[in-house]
Scaffold this motif. Sequence first.
Motif, PDB file in Angstrom:
ATOM      1  N   LEU A 179      -2.844 -10.705   4.483  1.00 27.93           N
ATOM      2  CA  LEU A 179      -3.157  -9.913   3.191  1.00 27.93           C
ATOM      3  C   LEU A 179      -3.344  -8.458   4.525  1.00 27.93           C
ATOM      4  O   LEU A 179      -2.914  -7.354   4.102  1.00 27.93           O
ATOM      5  CB  LEU A 179      -4.418 -10.239   2.810  1.00 27.93           C
ATOM      6  N   ASP A 180      -3.846  -8.879   5.607  1.00 34.06           N
ATOM      7  CA  ASP A 180      -4.222  -7.494   6.427  1.00 34.06           C
ATOM      8  C   ASP A 180      -2.884  -7.064   6.816  1.00 34.06           C
ATOM      9  O   ASP A 180      -2.600  -5.930   6.722  1.00 34.06           O
ATOM     10  CB  ASP A 180      -5.123  -8.067   7.494  1.00 34.06           C
ATOM     11  N   ALA A 181      -1.754  -7.647   7.117  1.00 33.83           N
ATOM     12  CA  ALA A 181      -0.485  -7.144   7.355  1.00 33.83           C
ATOM     13  C   ALA A 181       0.253  -6.463   6.152  1.00 33.83           C
ATOM     14  O   ALA A 181       0.908  -5.562   6.603  1.00 33.83           O
ATOM     15  CB  ALA A 181       0.486  -8.503   7.873  1.00 33.83           C
ATOM     16  N   VAL A 182      -0.132  -6.864   5.009  1.00 34.69           N
ATOM     17  CA  VAL A 182       0.654  -6.360   3.884  1.00 34.69           C
ATOM     18  C   VAL A 182       0.016  -4.990   3.789  1.00 34.69           C
ATOM     19  O   VAL A 182       0.645  -3.831   3.424  1.00 34.69           O
ATOM     20  CB  VAL A 182       0.242  -7.197   2.543  1.00 34.69           C
ATOM     21  N   LEU A 183      -1.301  -4.919   3.889  1.00 36.68           N
ATOM     22  CA  LEU A 183      -2.281  -3.575   3.949  1.00 36.68           C
ATOM     23  C   LEU A 183      -1.535  -2.788   4.832  1.00 36.68           C
ATOM     24  O   LEU A 183      -1.278  -1.433   4.561  1.00 36.68           O
ATOM     25  CB  LEU A 183      -3.572  -3.612   3.958  1.00 36.68           C
ATOM     26  N   GLU A 184      -1.465  -2.872   5.953  1.00 36.42           N
ATOM     27  CA  GLU A 184      -1.029  -2.081   7.041  1.00 36.42           C
ATOM     28  C   GLU A 184       0.398  -1.634   6.853  1.00 36.42           C
ATOM     29  O   GLU A 184       0.579  -0.435   6.986  1.00 36.42           O
ATOM     30  CB  GLU A 184      -1.114  -2.615   8.514  1.00 36.42           C
ATOM     31  N   GLU A 185       1.159  -2.655   6.330  1.00 34.21           N
ATOM     32  CA  GLU A 185       2.684  -2.320   5.922  1.00 34.21           C
ATOM     33  C   GLU A 185       2.749  -1.323   4.998  1.00 34.21           C
ATOM     34  O   GLU A 185       3.521  -0.201   5.134  1.00 34.21           O
ATOM     35  CB  GLU A 185       3.299  -3.397   5.714  1.00 34.21           C
ATOM     36  N   LYS A 186       2.060  -1.442   3.873  1.00 34.84           N
ATOM     37  CA  LYS A 186       2.293  -0.520   2.775  1.00 34.84           C
ATOM     38  C   LYS A 186       1.482   0.919   3.238  1.00 34.84           C
ATOM     39  O   LYS A 186       2.306   1.791   2.919  1.00 34.84           O
ATOM     40  CB  LYS A 186       1.265  -1.040   1.438  1.00 34.84           C
ATOM     41  N   LYS A 187       0.456   0.897   3.868  1.00 33.15           N
ATOM     42  CA  LYS A 187       0.134   2.077   4.493  1.00 33.15           C
ATOM     43  C   LYS A 187       1.039   2.762   5.441  1.00 33.15           C
ATOM     44  O   LYS A 187       1.190   4.112   5.308  1.00 33.15           O
ATOM     45  CB  LYS A 187      -1.195   1.929   5.541  1.00 33.15           C
TER      46      LYS A 187
END
Length: 57
Positions: free
Chosen positions: A35-43
């Motif tokens: 989930l942390d990786a998804v957040l950073e990727e989207k940002k």
Amino acid sequence: MPEALPRLLADKNTEAASRVMQTMMGMQKIEIGQLDAVLEEKKHELCRRFCRRGTNR
């Protein structure tokens, strides 16, 4: 509930937080690292999109 979850879902970037929620809903087991990786990727995706707009003016 994992203590990192509220931080991920309450991010200032609502599009990124929404993507985290979508990803989490598809999980059998909540994987905070993913989930942390998804957040950073989207940002980063949003930043690239807006940065390109700024240079095309």
